[in-house]
Motif scaffolding. Sequence first.
Motif, short mmCIF file in Angstrom:
data_model
loop_
_atom_site.label_atom_id
_atom_site.label_comp_id
_atom_site.label_asym_id
_atom_site.label_seq_id
_atom_site.Cartn_x
_atom_site.Cartn_y
_atom_site.Cartn_z
N ILE A 25 0.81 -1.21 0.00
CA ILE A 25 0.00 0.00 0.00
C ILE A 25 0.85 1.26 0.00
O ILE A 25 0.50 2.24 -0.62
N ALA A 26 1.98 1.25 0.65
CA ALA A 26 2.80 2.45 0.72
C ALA A 26 3.42 2.81 -0.63
O ALA A 26 3.88 3.91 -0.80
N VAL A 36 -2.39 8.14 1.68
CA VAL A 36 -1.94 6.88 2.26
C VAL A 36 -1.56 7.20 3.69
O VAL A 36 -0.73 8.06 3.94
N SER A 38 -0.68 4.74 6.19
CA SER A 38 0.29 3.88 6.84
C SER A 38 0.68 2.75 5.89
O SER A 38 -0.12 2.32 5.08
N ALA A 39 1.90 2.26 6.03
CA ALA A 39 2.36 1.15 5.21
C ALA A 39 2.31 -0.15 5.99
O ALA A 39 2.68 -1.19 5.49
N SER A 40 1.89 -0.12 7.24
CA SER A 40 1.82 -1.33 8.05
C SER A 40 0.38 -1.59 8.44
O SER A 40 -0.51 -0.84 8.11
N ASP A 41 0.16 -2.69 9.15
CA ASP A 41 -1.19 -3.04 9.59
C ASP A 41 -1.52 -2.24 10.83
O ASP A 41 -0.81 -2.36 11.82
N SER A 43 -3.41 -0.49 7.53
CA SER A 43 -3.11 0.38 6.40
C SER A 43 -4.41 1.02 5.95
O SER A 43 -5.43 0.35 5.87
#
Length: 177
Positions: A25-26, A36, A38-41, A43
């Motif tokens: 996603i990032a 966007v 966040s790139a982590s859970d 996201s």
Amino acid sequence: MILTFAFALIAAVAEPAISLSNPPIAHVANPAIIQVQSASDPSVVRLNAVSTVIVLDGQTILIDPVGDQAQYRQFRSPDIVVLTRAAPEYLSTETMIGLLRRDTVVLAPQTVIDQLPLMISNNTFAPFEPGISQTVGGIAFEALDSNRKNPSGTQVVERSRGDFQVLIRGSNATLSL
């Protein structure tokens, strides 16, 4: 026309495979995406003024999916879809028909469920409007009156709201949309 098709085919073959366990996603290059978080859970990706994609506890959640289906292809098929309003800018049956799996759970007000075509009637529909809570796949969803204050520690996702506010509680995050 043939050249365009050939270029699209070469580009599709050249793209790296997407991991379903950790979507990239990032690194989204789609110009339709406007935010966007966040790139982590968890996201959170806002695709337009109303549509949001959330990956939380390994599940993909779509909030009010509208627009071209192509913008959703970079994410895996949704486990859960939340619909917040029975208006064209919040509800696109054409978009949903191409995105939903047979086991996708759809949370929606009864007025919205009544408008959905038979083509997606194989999905599980659960009533969802202010005052109702639903738990799907270990994630709690609560439909709140838009005037209610968010609980402390809640990550607020700014977007154009439907008829109510959605509070989502996963194992490691609480989100308010």
